[in-house]
Design an enzyme around this catalytic site. Structure first.
Site, PDB file in Angstrom:
ATOM      1  N   GLU A 184       0.807  -1.228   0.000  1.00  0.00           N
ATOM      2  CA  GLU A 184       0.000   0.000   0.000  1.00  0.00           C
ATOM      3  C   GLU A 184       0.840   1.277   0.000  1.00  0.00           C
ATOM      4  O   GLU A 184       0.737   2.106   0.909  1.00  0.00           O
ATOM      5  CB  GLU A 184      -0.943   0.028   1.202  1.00  0.00           C
ATOM      6  N   GLU A 398      -5.365  -8.210   0.945  1.00  0.00           N
ATOM      7  CA  GLU A 398      -6.028  -7.803   2.188  1.00  0.00           C
ATOM      8  C   GLU A 398      -7.501  -7.549   1.916  1.00  0.00           C
ATOM      9  O   GLU A 398      -7.863  -6.925   0.924  1.00  0.00           O
ATOM     10  CB  GLU A 398      -5.419  -6.522   2.783  1.00  0.00           C
ATOM     11  N   GLU A 454      -3.341  -1.346  15.083  1.00  0.00           N
ATOM     12  CA  GLU A 454      -3.864  -0.829  13.817  1.00  0.00           C
ATOM     13  C   GLU A 454      -3.457   0.627  13.590  1.00  0.00           C
ATOM     14  O   GLU A 454      -4.281   1.523  13.440  1.00  0.00           O
ATOM     15  CB  GLU A 454      -5.394  -0.994  13.762  1.00  0.00           C
ATOM     16  N   TRP A 455      -2.158   0.865  13.578  1.00  0.00           N
ATOM     17  CA  TRP A 455      -1.600   2.161  13.215  1.00  0.00           C
ATOM     18  C   TRP A 455      -2.274   3.300  13.970  1.00  0.00           C
ATOM     19  O   TRP A 455      -2.260   3.326  15.182  1.00  0.00           O
ATOM     20  CB  TRP A 455      -1.637   2.347  11.686  1.00  0.00           C
ATOM     21  N   PHE A 463      -9.539  -6.567  13.923  1.00  0.00           N
ATOM     22  CA  PHE A 463      -9.757  -7.129  12.589  1.00  0.00           C
ATOM     23  C   PHE A 463      -9.504  -8.635  12.534  1.00  0.00           C
ATOM     24  O   PHE A 463      -9.699  -9.249  11.498  1.00  0.00           O
ATOM     25  CB  PHE A 463      -8.814  -6.458  11.578  1.00  0.00           C
TER      26      PHE A 463
END
Length: 494
Positions: A184, A398, A454-455, A463
């Site tokens: 990404e 993903e 998650e950042w 998730f």
């Protein structure tokens, strides 16, 4: 209830699968045998989000960091067993640049302990009958290189990245047959240098006063240009030096939303294409066709770096496969031209994207409020990729959905994730539709294997197929979805 924990997983699979299928209403006859024989099913992770052993402080929601994350570094054997229990064909993970090259450069020395960790992980995955899918870069530029020359804002990053990639090819390539150079890059470049909501937190002051410097009108494009050149150089190295003997494949993982015109007008149809160009085509057009989309060149002018003829030739065709990450679909609506003195990547697209039209969502809004559950969008994105990019080999690398980290919810309730079962079942059905329409999709990876860091959201989103109890020594629990997918992927015995 202890029987829901990992240790007793195999004893209760039939019961929980039955319950999960009943709850989700999915078609029990739809399973791995609905797909081509060589189709690969897996799940994914990323080094900083999983491994732990990181030292930098966090500047995100709740002050969370990846210092411990899921402690995968110390528990990988236990976790690979969980993957095997779910009948996965493959495991997707990334390699931490700083764990291999602590100073970011080859001249600074190779960390033998880091190499040993990944060798052990790869060997464990293969020993359990699965394939390692390896991402070389998943957003974790070594701080040493940021401090030295500004990371991906400098062309110096190209050599250092390729040196890192070569260590990976040399040390692991005899067993790793699937390499993605970058994960990404759109997210890394647009949100790290455009909005500042991801590391490196750079943007123009008129975008956000909390950014630590930056230029949202130029830096995203400069960083992306260096990503693309680093990708192409690494692919050339792999193809000439390692692929002839290692026989692997190499590509890149791109992310894109799907877009639908807000109104049935020519202007909104144009903005759909522009949105795809600025998100997806920004990286795939050069890699497949040798240059940026015309919509970007025409609007950005000198703000968009140019490829030399030699660079364009090297970039064009620098892939064996394309990884596609998909999470949501939006309506896209044309907006007026932005002010010339407040330009940014976001304003350059000249689009208003929203999940709502006339007050109604395009699909159910998820816990992560920027995402809308719209499975047909994945099929449309795959069909678009076939049309625009010469029907490449594609892996859906993903696709996933989250629930909130509700600390007051009993674990027995938190493991009930029928929404995730329905999500993956429906998205897989639309992947199946795409295959039947000639798209060359070869695999599907859920995001993510376990609940993780998650950042920007820290640990607020879950998730995973596996629940992580952060209040009890990171104990692992099977969610219902993990049993469903184990049943979905179960092989027939002849």
């Amino acid at each position: 209830m202890a029987w829901l924990g990992i240790g007793m997983g195999r004893q209760i699979v039939p019961v929980l699968v039955f319950v999960a299928v009943l709850c989700s209403g999915v078609d029990a006859s739809f399973n791995r045998y609905s797909f081509p024989k060589d189709f690969i099913f897996g799940t994914g992770s990323a080094a900083y989000q999983y491994e732990g052993a990181a030292k930098e402080g966090g500047k995100i929601l709740n002050g969370d960091t990846g210092d411990v994350a899921d402690d995968f570094y110390h528990r990988y054997k236990e976790d690979v067993n969980l993957l095997k229990d779910m009948n996965m064909d493959a495991f997707r993970f990334s390699i931490s640049w700083s764990r291999i090259l602590p100073n970011g450069t080859l001249s600074g020395g190779v960390n033998k302990e880091g190499v040993a960790f990944y060798n052990n992980l790869i060997n464990e995955i293969i020993a359990k009958g699965m394939k390692p899918f390896v991402t070389i870069f998943h957003w974790d530029t070594p701080q040493a290189l940021e401090s030295k020359y500004g990371g991906f804002l400098s062309e110096n990053i190209i050599k250092d990245y390729v040196d890192f990639a070569e260590v990976c090819f040399r040390e692991f390539g005899d067993r790793v047959k699937f390499w993605a150079t970058f994960n990404e890059p759109w997210t890394y470049c647009s949100q790290g240098y455009g909005t500042g909501i991801h590391a490196l937190g750079r943007c123009s002051p008129y975008v956000s006063t909390s950014c630590a410097g930056g230029d949202s009108s130029r830096e995203p494009y400069l960083a992306a240009h260096h990503v693309i050149l680093a990708h192409a150089t690494a692919v050339h190295l792999y193809r000439t030096k390692y692929q002839p003997t290692q026989h692997g494949q190499i590509g890149i993982t791109a992310v894109s939303h799907w877009f639908v015109p807000y109104n049935d007008t020519a202007a909104d149809r144009r903005v759909v294409q522009r949105s795809l160009d600025f998100m997806y085509g920004w990286f795939l057009d050069p890699i497949v066709h040798g240059d940026y989309p015309g919509t970007m060149r025409g609007w950005l002018g000198a703000r968009l770096p140019a490829f030399t003829a030699e660079q364009a030739a090297a970039v064009r065709g620098s892939y064996d496969f394309i990884g596609v990450n998909y999470y949501t679909t939006y309506y896209a609506k044309s907006v007026p031209l932005p002010s010339s003195n407040r330009l940014s990547y976001d304003t350059d697209i000249r689009a208003n994207t929203t999940g709502f039209r006339n007050g109604k969502p395009i699909g159910p809004q998820e816990f992560t409020p920027i995402f809308f559950n719209y499975p047909p969008g994945l099929r449309e994105l795959l069909l678009y990729t076939k049309r625009r990019y010469n029907n490449p080999i594609i892996y859906v690398t993903e696709n996933g959905i989250a629930e909130g980290n509700n600390k007051s919810l009993p674990i027995t309730e938190a493991l009930k994730d029928g929404h995730r079962i329905e999500f993956h079942s429906k998205h897989l059905q639309f992947v199946n539709h795409a295959i039947k329409n000639g798209v060359n999709v070869k695999g599907y990876f859920t995001w993510t294997f376990m609940d993780c860091f998650e950042w920007g959201d820290g640990y607020l989103d879950r998730f995973g197929l596996i629940y992580i109890d952060r209040l009890n020594n990171l104990k692992r629990y099977h969610k219902q979805s993990s049993y469903w997918i184990a049943n979905f992927l179960k092989r027939k015995k002849y």
